[in-house]
Design an enzyme around this catalytic site. Sequence first.
Site, PDB file in Angstrom:
ATOM      1  CB  SER A 159      -0.854  -0.074   1.321  1.00 15.00           C
ATOM      2  OG  SER A 159      -0.175   0.224   2.346  1.00 15.00           O
ATOM      3  N   GLY A 186       4.277   2.360   1.733  1.00 15.94           N
ATOM      4  CA  GLY A 186       5.271   2.661   0.596  1.00 15.94           C
ATOM      5  C   GLY A 186       6.169   4.011   1.273  1.00 15.94           C
ATOM      6  CD  GLU A 228       5.667  -2.547  -9.598  1.00 12.54           C
ATOM      7  OE1 GLU A 228       4.807  -2.810  -9.808  1.00 12.54           O
ATOM      8  OE2 GLU A 228       6.628  -2.439 -10.193  1.00 12.54           O
ATOM      9  CB  CYS A 248      -1.869  -3.701  -7.406  1.00 17.27           C
ATOM     10  SG  CYS A 248      -0.981  -5.017  -8.160  1.00 17.27           S
TER      11      CYS A 248
END
Lengths: 513, 490
Positions: free
Chosen positions: A201, A205, A222, A257
């Site tokens: 998330s 991140g 990512e 995602c």
Amino acid sequence: MAEDSETKKVFDAEAAASLMKDLRGSYASGRTRSYEWRVAQLKNMMKIVDDHEQDILDAIRADLCKPDQEAYIAEISIMKSSCMRALGELHRWMKPEKVKTSVTTFPSSAEIVSEPLGVVLIIGAWNFPLLLSLDPAIGAIAAGNAVVLKPSELCPATSSLIAKLVGKYLDSSCVRVVEGAVAETSALLEQKWDKIFFTGSGRVGRIVLAAAAKHLTPVTLELGGKCPVVVDSDINLPVAINRIAGGKWTSNNGQACIAPDYLITTKDFAPKLIDALKHQLEAWYGKDPLESKDLAHIVNSHHFDRLLKLLDDDKVSGKIIHGGQRDKANLKFAPTILLDVPEDSLIMGEEIFGPLLPIFTPGKRFVPTVGPLFQTGSLFRRQNNNVDKLEECFDMIISRGKPLAAYLFTNNKKLKKKFVKTVSAGGLVINDTVLHFAEKTLPFGGVGESGMGSYHGKFSYDNFSHRKSVLYKGFAGDASARYPPYSDRKLKFLKALLSGSVIGVILALIGWS
Amino acid sequence: MGSGVHGMEGGGVEESLAELRQTFRSGKTRTASWRKSQLKALLRLIHENEDKIFEALKHDLGKHAVEAYRDELGVVEKSANNSLSCLDEWMAPKKSKLPWLFFPASAQVLPEPLGLVLILSSWNFPISMALDPVIGAISAGNSVVLKPSEQAPACSYLLAHTIPLYLDSKAIKVIEGGKEISQQLLEQKWDKIFFTGSSSVARIVMSAAAKHLTPVTLELGGKCPVIYDHLSSPSDTEVAVKRIVGGKWGPCNGQACIGVDYVLVEEKYASQMIEMLKKTIKKFYGENPKQLQNISRIVNEHHFQRLRNLIKDPLVADSIVHGGSIDEENLFIEPTILLDPPLDADIMTEEIFGPLLPIITLKNIEESIEFINSRPKPLALYAFTKNEAFKRRILSETSSGSVTFNDIMVQFLCDTLPFGGVGQSGFGSYHGKYSFDNFSHEKAVLQRYFILELEPRFPPWNDFKLNFIRLAYKFDYLGLMLLLLGLRRD
């Protein structure tokens, strides 16, 4: 959150420092650099997936109740094809890349040599718990690094299986797995890595990036985002529905995602599309989806409650037009469709990451979520046709931050062109969803809030490499113009040299003599 | 007003950024014609203001016009011209070849601008370190804020007042100021930050960027070593020494991220080398240390004291074999050579960034590899050698931003080579197309069609579909054909 791993010792700062010391020693020995070592590890990665396919499927099912076929397609197959590609291409990837030089550095030759970064940390995610730990590791190992993997603790069976199999099949002097949750991850993040690769998330991140900043460690993130699907009316509906529904609900029941987050279509087309969707869902999951064995579960009660909250929001509860069934005890959540929820509702404020699909129909007023910085004068233009209406919704998409993926279903060339030009996202797919993930010649990664850096195929290799510039010069052709004492003549010569013009250089030299 | 120059107020910064974002959203900066017009305008700026730029550089750093042209104006012109001629190619989408399994489909990678970028430049090459990244940002179609270093005030002023006269000030702004302005800028949300400077400030920049998930490029420095292997030819040796002297004191008097920091040489050749260095220094810069010609000065009092402190330590001072004299009033430190200063002294643990050159002797030149590896990875590594096996060892056993054999600094001029660091010397790279890529997002675009659907992708699941997928991922087309034919027989 999840408990600590069941290993006897707690993995704390001291353990992390000791791990780092070990791996730095192994890396410094040069072991990971040879082609042979890398190939051996990649072959063994392949063996992990080949020889333990059932164990892996069992673990993923235990953690996520993911149907075997879904886990096979989304995780095992992609792992295998990644390994195969790396094995097939590694020789070529490792070769230096020769580049041209110009008269400015004449006489010289140059090349770019890829070298490993050193000791890298890969933090995996829970939704594709095997793939998102091991696939980046393929790139890291192919590039010649020593690797520490931290699989997600939200999938304890898979995490423990990864630890066991990596320990058994890969060179544990250079590739290690650390299991655990927040405490263990924090201990790892305090160390100085040569690269950190994180999937998860945006909130975490930021934590990872801040920790990396202390050591000036480069990071790939990512992340995710609200991946929109825009659907035009002039399309092959059955095929489109398959692809939209597939991208949403066969990707871990929306917990992916790049799964479609919300859908935009025209008011006129919406009823037909919704009807087709409902039929498709029933065909796939039966009249009572909670009974279906083909639907993955929600990962845990925390995320289950999060999704409930999105649905129980006053603003949206009246907007559910399909599904909504849920079984908290078994963490089952049926595919749910909502129509025209308010844009300031919770469900539109964050990445859904679940089986809820809000559908929007232009014709309503779209207000950008980010204030006066984003002016969308086109919003109030009179709408002439469906394509115009859909074009206007691009502003809505843009105002929500750049997602990891964005999808458009249309046969209209003008709409396609506008979409590709205007919508910034990690990747775009026209007339399909999620498939770009499987194509190794395309870089897979985000932009803005959806992340930084990319991987897959050679992009993985490059992600974990330093591309070192090498310039070879001889001793001949030393231009005294480079050196003091400086003069106007030297200035003239340098101007010609830096312009790259061979004639200019000759003329300057002639002028000199 | 509207000049693109802003002072200290927070409101001013936010308003400027709002305007820049607005311009970016309008799509103006994305057209090839806008980008080219800006690059051409930048070239005109350099041509028409050459004397003013020379003057500003002389003021801030005492740079001679030749040095200023070679290291700053020339670099910017070269970069802008290169971008102009390659821009169309760089902007074009790159097609990807897809396997048959995906048929029918097409794929491409499309570069697009990131949006609003912040460029923080350094004081040592205050024109090129500012404008070269700006060229990259513009080529890639972004809106830009440039914050030049306040430690080169004349150059900062010149950029702030000249750029708005040539470039589109609704898309490109220069914001002057010191720490406070930098902090204000760093609190904003950028789509990219490009920083050139020290690692301590880099940590601050990256930590600020982390809050907004902003990607950064850090162009830092490090102790760039020269491995000096014995060369049998006297003329080669002469050239090598000239290049070392030119590469140490030529670029901003040692204050350069890829300048020579120290030299590694075998014991038995050290004294010969030192003699040649001394001779060459005199030849280039003159006999009188108090009146050195053709050499920049130390940028300011703070750095002067920093450098002075490096040679204050008695053990270090004792190792001085040439130079060492200082002139505080004029911020001059004579080109100084030291022989084997203590390895744990600051001069050997910190980036020198000045006119002091330690010569470190080794029993065998091959020991230089271990020496370098026990220290942080530098931005550049230089090696003078004709021994091909040694070259290969250096390449494969050391790590640095770049390696140059038999010369110093010229790798900077090669547009086809990515220029950037690794480890403590930074990450990200630029120059040539790498600049364009640095400020771009490479967006993957997969185009599919409605015909030929692959049913096995979708539930309800069954064994046939599983087999299909197994074969598909192996690209086993024959197997797939047989499977499909087998099904039809049923």
